[in-house]
Scaffold this motif. Structure first.
Motif, PDB file in Angstrom:
ATOM      1  N   PHE A 117       1.513  -1.644  -2.637  1.00 50.51           N
ATOM      2  CA  PHE A 117       1.305  -0.251  -2.264  1.00 50.51           C
ATOM      3  C   PHE A 117       0.844  -0.134  -0.819  1.00 50.51           C
ATOM      4  O   PHE A 117       1.353   0.693  -0.057  1.00 50.51           O
ATOM      5  N   LEU A 118      -0.130  -0.944  -0.425  1.00 52.22           N
ATOM      6  CA  LEU A 118      -0.626  -0.883   0.947  1.00 52.22           C
ATOM      7  C   LEU A 118       0.451  -1.265   1.952  1.00 52.22           C
ATOM      8  O   LEU A 118       0.587  -0.640   3.008  1.00 52.22           O
ATOM      9  N   THR A 119       1.237  -2.280   1.634  1.00 53.97           N
ATOM     10  CA  THR A 119       2.306  -2.710   2.529  1.00 53.97           C
ATOM     11  C   THR A 119       3.354  -1.623   2.697  1.00 53.97           C
ATOM     12  O   THR A 119       3.754  -1.297   3.820  1.00 53.97           O
ATOM     13  N   ASN A 179       2.974   1.542   2.146  1.00 60.41           N
ATOM     14  CA  ASN A 179       2.360   2.696   2.792  1.00 60.41           C
ATOM     15  C   ASN A 179       2.304   2.499   4.301  1.00 60.41           C
ATOM     16  O   ASN A 179       2.599   3.420   5.062  1.00 60.41           O
ATOM     17  N   LEU A 180       1.921   1.312   4.748  1.00 61.23           N
ATOM     18  CA  LEU A 180       1.881   1.050   6.183  1.00 61.23           C
ATOM     19  C   LEU A 180       3.278   1.037   6.794  1.00 61.23           C
ATOM     20  O   LEU A 180       3.465   1.480   7.929  1.00 61.23           O
ATOM     21  N   GLY A 200      -1.463  -3.514  -5.790  1.00 62.10           N
ATOM     22  CA  GLY A 200      -2.259  -2.935  -4.708  1.00 62.10           C
ATOM     23  C   GLY A 200      -1.778  -3.370  -3.338  1.00 62.10           C
ATOM     24  O   GLY A 200      -1.655  -2.548  -2.426  1.00 62.10           O
ATOM     25  N   VAL A 201      -1.502  -4.648  -3.186  1.00 66.09           N
ATOM     26  CA  VAL A 201      -0.994  -5.152  -1.900  1.00 66.09           C
ATOM     27  C   VAL A 201       0.382  -4.565  -1.607  1.00 66.09           C
ATOM     28  O   VAL A 201       0.679  -4.190  -0.469  1.00 66.09           O
ATOM     29  N   SER A 247       5.797   2.839   5.772  1.00 65.25           N
ATOM     30  CA  SER A 247       6.340   4.191   5.788  1.00 65.25           C
ATOM     31  C   SER A 247       5.728   5.036   6.901  1.00 65.25           C
ATOM     32  O   SER A 247       6.299   6.055   7.287  1.00 65.25           O
ATOM     33  N   ASN A 248       4.571   4.648   7.423  1.00 58.40           N
ATOM     34  CA  ASN A 248       3.965   5.395   8.521  1.00 58.40           C
ATOM     35  C   ASN A 248       4.784   5.319   9.792  1.00 58.40           C
ATOM     36  O   ASN A 248       4.715   6.212  10.629  1.00 58.40           O
TER      37      ASN A 248
END
Length: 80
Positions: free
Chosen positions: A49-51, A53-54, A46-47, A56-57
């Motif tokens: 994925f969030l990392t 995802n942020l 989960g961490v 890639s923004n």
């Protein structure tokens, strides 16, 4: 001179007897370590994925691009 020979040691753990563990004397439930492992693995994924995802923004550059696009749409619609 003495005749010396080289002695080599080979360790093969298959010959050792397994350690016998009495489940009734264990301090924790036998499956608690497995549950803790899966919870830790899920939290790590989960961490991660969030990392990613942020990352890639693109941060602030993506926000600037979207602001420019909205300004272009606004100015082109006001000309009509």
């Amino acid at each position: 001179m003495e005749n010396s020979s080289i002695v080599g040691w080979e360790y093969y753990y298959g010959y050792e007897d397994p350690v016998i563990v009495d489940a009734s004397k264990l301090k924790y439930n036998r499956y608690s370590i497995v549950i803790a492992f899966w919870i830790t693995l899920a939290a790590f994924v989960g961490v991660l994925f969030l990392t990613l995802n942020l990352m890639s923004n693109g941060g602030r550059t993506a926000w600037r691009r979207s602001q420019r696009r909205s300004q272009r749409r606004h100015t082109s619609s006001s000309l009509l």
